[in-house]
Design a protein around this motif. Structure first.
Motif, PDB file in Angstrom:
ATOM      1  N   GLY A  10       0.808  -1.215   0.000  1.00 41.36           N
ATOM      2  CA  GLY A  10       0.000   0.000   0.000  1.00 41.36           C
ATOM      3  C   GLY A  10       0.843   1.267   0.000  1.00 41.36           C
ATOM      4  O   GLY A  10       0.514   2.241   0.692  1.00 41.36           O
ATOM      5  N   GLU A  37       1.844   4.651  -0.624  1.00 41.21           N
ATOM      6  CA  GLU A  37       1.009   5.771  -1.081  1.00 41.21           C
ATOM      7  C   GLU A  37       1.790   7.049  -1.342  1.00 41.21           C
ATOM      8  O   GLU A  37       1.521   7.767  -2.291  1.00 41.21           O
ATOM      9  CB  GLU A  37      -0.076   6.061  -0.036  1.00 41.21           C
ATOM     10  CG  GLU A  37      -1.298   6.790  -0.600  1.00 41.21           C
ATOM     11  CD  GLU A  37      -1.067   8.278  -0.816  1.00 41.21           C
ATOM     12  OE1 GLU A  37      -1.754   8.859  -1.676  1.00 41.21           O
ATOM     13  OE2 GLU A  37      -0.205   8.865  -0.131  1.00 41.21           O
ATOM     14  N   CYS A  88       3.429   3.483   3.973  1.00 42.42           N
ATOM     15  CA  CYS A  88       2.911   2.186   3.528  1.00 42.42           C
ATOM     16  C   CYS A  88       1.809   1.700   4.471  1.00 42.42           C
ATOM     17  O   CYS A  88       1.598   2.233   5.555  1.00 42.42           O
ATOM     18  CB  CYS A  88       4.032   1.151   3.509  1.00 42.42           C
ATOM     19  SG  CYS A  88       5.470   1.603   2.537  1.00 42.42           S
ATOM     20  N   ASN A 141      -1.501   0.960   3.307  1.00 43.14           N
ATOM     21  CA  ASN A 141      -2.849   1.343   2.879  1.00 43.14           C
ATOM     22  C   ASN A 141      -3.601   0.163   2.262  1.00 43.14           C
ATOM     23  O   ASN A 141      -4.122   0.233   1.155  1.00 43.14           O
ATOM     24  CB  ASN A 141      -2.755   2.505   1.887  1.00 43.14           C
ATOM     25  CG  ASN A 141      -2.357   3.802   2.546  1.00 43.14           C
ATOM     26  OD1 ASN A 141      -3.189   4.567   3.013  1.00 43.14           O
ATOM     27  ND2 ASN A 141      -1.056   4.045   2.611  1.00 43.14           N
ATOM     28  N   THR A 142      -3.647  -0.939   3.002  1.00 43.78           N
ATOM     29  CA  THR A 142      -4.436  -2.086   2.543  1.00 43.78           C
ATOM     30  C   THR A 142      -5.911  -1.720   2.501  1.00 43.78           C
ATOM     31  O   THR A 142      -6.660  -2.193   1.650  1.00 43.78           O
ATOM     32  CB  THR A 142      -4.218  -3.290   3.475  1.00 43.78           C
ATOM     33  OG1 THR A 142      -4.411  -2.869   4.836  1.00 43.78           O
ATOM     34  CG2 THR A 142      -2.793  -3.820   3.330  1.00 43.78           C
ATOM     35  N   ALA A 158      -7.466   2.108   2.747  1.00 37.43           N
ATOM     36  CA  ALA A 158      -7.003   3.488   2.894  1.00 37.43           C
ATOM     37  C   ALA A 158      -7.787   4.311   3.897  1.00 37.43           C
ATOM     38  O   ALA A 158      -7.371   5.416   4.249  1.00 37.43           O
ATOM     39  CB  ALA A 158      -7.019   4.182   1.536  1.00 37.43           C
ATOM     40  N   ALA A 185      -3.286   4.123   8.097  1.00 34.36           N
ATOM     41  CA  ALA A 185      -3.187   4.235   6.641  1.00 34.36           C
ATOM     42  C   ALA A 185      -2.479   5.550   6.312  1.00 34.36           C
ATOM     43  O   ALA A 185      -3.094   6.489   5.808  1.00 34.36           O
ATOM     44  CB  ALA A 185      -4.568   4.178   6.000  1.00 34.36           C
ATOM     45  N   PHE A 225       1.297   2.055  -4.951  1.00 30.86           N
ATOM     46  CA  PHE A 225       0.089   1.758  -4.187  1.00 30.86           C
ATOM     47  C   PHE A 225      -0.343   0.287  -4.291  1.00 30.86           C
ATOM     48  O   PHE A 225       0.175  -0.554  -3.574  1.00 30.86           O
ATOM     49  CB  PHE A 225      -1.050   2.693  -4.598  1.00 30.86           C
ATOM     50  CG  PHE A 225      -2.106   2.863  -3.551  1.00 30.86           C
ATOM     51  CD1 PHE A 225      -1.953   3.828  -2.562  1.00 30.86           C
ATOM     52  CD2 PHE A 225      -3.235   2.077  -3.515  1.00 30.86           C
ATOM     53  CE1 PHE A 225      -2.915   3.997  -1.571  1.00 30.86           C
ATOM     54  CE2 PHE A 225      -4.199   2.219  -2.529  1.00 30.86           C
ATOM     55  CZ  PHE A 225      -4.036   3.187  -1.561  1.00 30.86           C
ATOM     56  N   LEU A 226      -1.282  -0.036  -5.154  1.00 36.64           N
ATOM     57  CA  LEU A 226      -1.813  -1.400  -5.208  1.00 36.64           C
ATOM     58  C   LEU A 226      -0.785  -2.424  -5.677  1.00 36.64           C
ATOM     59  O   LEU A 226      -0.925  -3.623  -5.399  1.00 36.64           O
ATOM     60  CB  LEU A 226      -3.039  -1.453  -6.135  1.00 36.64           C
ATOM     61  CG  LEU A 226      -4.265  -0.664  -5.648  1.00 36.64           C
ATOM     62  CD1 LEU A 226      -5.386  -0.731  -6.675  1.00 36.64           C
ATOM     63  CD2 LEU A 226      -4.750  -1.195  -4.301  1.00 36.64           C
ATOM     64  N   ASN A 243       2.252  -2.331  -4.569  1.00 41.35           N
ATOM     65  CA  ASN A 243       3.121  -2.521  -3.386  1.00 41.35           C
ATOM     66  C   ASN A 243       4.600  -2.336  -3.694  1.00 41.35           C
ATOM     67  O   ASN A 243       5.457  -3.018  -3.117  1.00 41.35           O
ATOM     68  CB  ASN A 243       2.889  -3.911  -2.778  1.00 41.35           C
ATOM     69  CG  ASN A 243       1.436  -4.159  -2.444  1.00 41.35           C
ATOM     70  OD1 ASN A 243       0.734  -3.266  -1.977  1.00 41.35           O
ATOM     71  ND2 ASN A 243       0.970  -5.367  -2.713  1.00 41.35           N
TER      72      ASN A 243
END
Length: 297
Positions: free
Chosen positions: A56, A58, A73, A75-76, A78, A107, A281-282, A284
């Protein structure tokens, strides 16, 4: 060409003619070269990418004094207070300096450095972290906050945005206040020469002293990360996977990772080397891109 039996006057005339002709050709060649340089659009080339340990990822923030990169990090989810947020540290070559420098966040997103502290937005509060140790010094809950996002500083206060509540705040001496309202989907913030800039649903914006703002360009609507090179030159990312180079009225897309579904979240920049740091982000990961310009500007 062989020239013989010319009077001194004609000889001088010939010499002037050839000199002018050579000068004209040289000027034409230089003009062509200048036009070729101007026609080269800005671009970006990937330098490195980390593994997928930066869950995550960001936001990134380069710290020039320590020559390190902070990455927020975890943000599994957010907007969920799940306690899995952390701040990692990278070296400029992409190697890991410290994976879990600060833990115990939820987050974490935008970051800003003021004094000996790193300030991080974390859903509905601002977290102050000691730059020397990584320990959490203080947390500042923001009443009514819905989705705190980016953070910036002018060297004296911390600015931060609430993307869902369309507000911009400032934090000074442990107290916060609203400094702008009704700023649709305000996300990225950056301060430059005492002026606050932002990215919102309308594009790249510039705030004034009366809590209002003007739209500098509407070609980067819904932007995320903002880097300011000078008063007319910016780098802006859009979360879905796009990074733009903005030079006055010219807006050039220099990165597009939307086909790979790799996000370009809250970017940072290493000015000496012209390197853009990109949290994915997604995916990782964290990636780095070399900014290529058509001239030395």
């Amino acid at each position: 060409m062989k020239i013989t039996n010319l009077s001194p006057v004609l000889l001088v005339a010939f010499m002037l003619f050839f000199a002018c002709n050579n000068s004209s050709n040289q000027e034409e060649e230089e003009l062509v070269e200048d036009k070729q340089m101007e026609s080269i659009e800005p671009s970006a080339t990937m330098l490195w990418k980390t593994d997928t340990s930066f869950v995550g990822s960001e936001s990134a923030l380069y710290h020039p004094e320590k020559d390190i990169i902070f990455v927020s990090c975890g943000n599994t989810d957010a907007a969920k207070k799940d306690g899995d947020g952390f701040i990692a540290i990278l070296n400029p070559d992409g190697s890991v300096n410290e994976m879990e420098w600060t833990t115990g966040l939820n987050a974490p997103k935008g970051m800003a450095i003021l004094g000996n502290s790193l300030y991080v937005t974390d859903i509905d509060e601002i977290v102050q972290i000691d730059l020397s140790s990584g320990d959490i010094i203080e947390k500042y809950p923001v009443e009514g906050a819905q989705f705190l996002n980016d953070a910036a500083t002018d060297g004296s206060v911390i600015f931060f945005s609430d993307m869902k509540d369309n507000k911009v705040f400032q934090l000074a001496d442990g107290e916060y206040e609203v400094i702008a309202e009704n700023v649709p989907s305000i996300n990225g913030l950056e301060s430059y020469n005492g002026t606050l800039y932002g990215l919102n649903g309308e594009g790249l914006i510039k705030f004034d002293d009366n809590r209002g703002y003007e739209i500098l360009t509407d070609e980067v609507q819904g932007g995320d990360g903002l880097v300011i090179l000078d008063e007319d030159t910016y780098i802006a990312s859009r979360w879905a996977g796009e990074i733009y180079y903005i030079d006055g009225d010219q807006v050039t897309k220099i990165v597009d990772t939307t086909p790979e579904k790799s996000n370009t979240a809250d970017i940072s920049y290493i000015p000496e080397d012209k390197i853009i740091i990109v949290p994915t982000f997604l995916k990782n990961e964290v990636a780095a891109y070399q900014l290529n310009l058509g001239s030395d500007n």
